[in-house]
Design a protein around this motif. Structure first.
Motif, short mmCIF file in Angstrom:
data_model
loop_
_atom_site.label_atom_id
_atom_site.label_comp_id
_atom_site.label_asym_id
_atom_site.label_seq_id
_atom_site.Cartn_x
_atom_site.Cartn_y
_atom_site.Cartn_z
N LEU A 70 0.86 -1.19 0.00
CA LEU A 70 0.00 0.00 0.00
C LEU A 70 0.89 1.24 0.00
O LEU A 70 2.02 1.20 0.50
N ILE A 71 0.36 2.32 -0.55
CA ILE A 71 1.13 3.57 -0.59
C ILE A 71 0.95 4.28 0.75
O ILE A 71 -0.19 4.57 1.17
N LYS A 72 2.08 4.55 1.40
CA LYS A 72 2.08 5.00 2.80
C LYS A 72 1.32 6.30 3.04
O LYS A 72 0.65 6.46 4.04
N LEU A 74 -1.11 7.67 1.44
CA LEU A 74 -2.51 7.73 0.99
C LEU A 74 -3.37 6.95 1.97
O LEU A 74 -2.92 5.93 2.52
N THR A 75 -4.61 7.41 2.19
CA THR A 75 -5.52 6.63 3.02
C THR A 75 -5.85 5.33 2.28
O THR A 75 -5.56 5.18 1.09
N VAL A 76 -6.54 4.46 3.02
CA VAL A 76 -6.94 3.20 2.43
C VAL A 76 -7.86 3.44 1.21
O VAL A 76 -7.67 2.84 0.14
N LEU A 77 -8.81 4.36 1.38
CA LEU A 77 -9.72 4.66 0.26
C LEU A 77 -8.93 5.23 -0.93
O LEU A 77 -9.12 4.81 -2.07
N GLU A 78 -8.01 6.14 -0.63
CA GLU A 78 -7.20 6.73 -1.71
C GLU A 78 -6.33 5.67 -2.39
O GLU A 78 -6.11 5.72 -3.60
N ASN A 79 -5.86 4.70 -1.60
CA ASN A 79 -5.08 3.61 -2.19
C ASN A 79 -5.90 2.85 -3.22
O ASN A 79 -5.42 2.53 -4.30
N LEU A 80 -7.16 2.58 -2.87
CA LEU A 80 -8.01 1.82 -3.81
C LEU A 80 -8.32 2.67 -5.05
O LEU A 80 -8.32 2.16 -6.18
N GLU A 81 -8.55 3.95 -4.83
CA GLU A 81 -8.82 4.83 -5.98
C GLU A 81 -7.58 4.95 -6.86
O GLU A 81 -7.67 4.92 -8.09
N LEU A 103 -8.30 5.39 7.25
CA LEU A 103 -7.06 4.97 7.92
C LEU A 103 -5.88 5.02 6.94
O LEU A 103 -6.06 4.85 5.73
N TYR A 104 -4.69 5.24 7.50
CA TYR A 104 -3.46 5.19 6.71
C TYR A 104 -2.80 3.82 6.92
O TYR A 104 -3.01 3.19 7.96
N PRO A 105 -2.02 3.35 5.94
CA PRO A 105 -1.42 2.01 6.06
C PRO A 105 -0.73 1.75 7.38
O PRO A 105 -0.82 0.65 7.93
N GLY A 111 -3.56 -8.13 9.36
CA GLY A 111 -4.80 -8.70 8.81
C GLY A 111 -5.62 -7.65 8.07
O GLY A 111 -6.22 -7.94 7.03
N MET A 112 -5.63 -6.42 8.59
CA MET A 112 -6.38 -5.35 7.92
C MET A 112 -5.73 -5.01 6.58
O MET A 112 -6.42 -4.82 5.57
N ALA A 113 -4.42 -4.91 6.58
CA ALA A 113 -3.72 -4.59 5.32
C ALA A 113 -3.97 -5.68 4.28
O ALA A 113 -4.18 -5.38 3.09
#
Ligand code: ADP
Length: 207
Positions: A70-72, A74-81, A103-105, A111-113
Motif C-alpha cells: 500500500l502507498i504509505k 494515501l488513506t486506504v480509500l485513496e489507495n483503492l482509488e 485509515l493510513y497504512p 490482517g487489515m492490510a
C-alpha cells in the motif's frame, strides 16, 4: 483458462522450470516446499519475470503480492482509488472487508492490510487473480472469515484464481484443484469439490 506451454525459467545456472506445461481453470491452489518455484510461477503468469515458452490467459491480471504494497501517504480509500477503483465501489468494498476508509497504512494491523489488498485485487474485476500466500500469518478466526469473504467475492466476480499456499486447509476450502509442485513439475494434482486436506498433507510430507 490459464495455459502454460513449455515454460523454461532459469535464474543464472539454477533451472526452476524446464518445459513446464499446465492448464489452470477455476480456483487452483499451488503448493510445494519452499524454493520449488511457486512465486516464480505466478510471476511468469503475470509477466513480471522473463521466461521461455508461452502463457495465454483470459483477461487482465490482478496480483495480490505477499506484502500488501500500500502507498504509505494515501488513506486506504485513496489507495483503492489510486489503483483504479471508483470511489463508491471502493467505499462499499471497504465496508465489506471491515476496514475504515480514512485509515493510513501504518494504522493497519497485518490482517487489515491483507483485507485491503484483497479488496483492491477484486475491485480490478480481472479475469485472472494471482495471490501469493494471501492469508498467511492470520489467526484462525480471522482466516476463516476472510476465506468466507473471498468465496463470496469470487462468486460475484468470477475469475480464474491461482494462489500459492502452504496450507492444506486453505487449499481444501478455497480451491477446485490443488497442484503440488516439485522439481519443476506437478507431482500431485487433486481435483474436485472436496479436495481432501489430509491427502494434500500426505503428499507434502513426502517432498
Ligand atoms: P517458492 O515461491 O516456491 O518458495 P520461488 O519461486 O520464490 O520459490 O523460487 C524458486 C527458486 O528460484 C529458489 O531456489 C529461489 O532461490 C530462486 N529464485 C527466486 N527468485 C530469484 C531471483 N530473483 N534471483 C535468483 N534466484 C531466484
Amino acid at each position: 483458462m490459464i495455459t502454460l506451454d513449455n515454460i523454461v525459467k532459469k535464474y543464472g545456472d539454477r533451472s526452476v522450470y524446464d518445459g513446464f506445461c499446465a492448464n489452470f481453470e477455476g480456483a487452483v491452489a499451488i503448493l510445494g516446499k519452499s524454493g520449488c518455484g511457486k512465486t516464480t510461477l505466478l510471476n511468469i503468469v503475470a509477466g513480471l519475470t522473463d521466461y521461455g515458452g508461452k502463457v495465454t490467459k483470459d483477461g487482465d491480471i490482478a496480483y495480490m503480492f505477499q506484502q500488501p504494497r500500500l502507498i504509505k501517504n494515501l488513506t486506504v480509500l485513496e489507495n483503492l482509488e489510486f489503483a483504479g477503483a471508483d470511489r463508491e465501489s471502493a467505499k462499499k468494498m471497504l465496508e465489506r472487508v471491515e476496514v475504515g476508509e480514512s485509515l493510513y497504512p501504518k494504522q493497519l494491523s497485518g490482517g487489515m492490510a491483507d483485507r485491503v489488498a484483497l479488496a483492491r485485487a477484486f475491485l480490478k474485476n480481472a479475469g485472472v487473480l494471482l495471490m501469493d500466500e494471501p492469508f498467511r500469518g492470520l489467526d484462525i478466526g480471522l482466516k476463516v472469515r476472510i476465506m468466507k469473504l473471498f468465496c463470496e467475492l469470487r462468486s460475484e466476480h468470477p475469475c480464474d484464481v491461482l494462489f500459492v499456499t502452504h496450507s492444506p486447509l486453505e487449499a481444501a476450502r478455497l480451491a477446485d484443484r490443488a497442484a503440488i509442485i516439485d522439481g519443476g513439475k506437478i507431482v500431485a494434482d487433486l481435483r474436485g469439490e472436496n479436495i481432501d486436506e489430509k491427502e494434500i498433507e500426505n503428499v507434502l510430507v513426502t517432498l
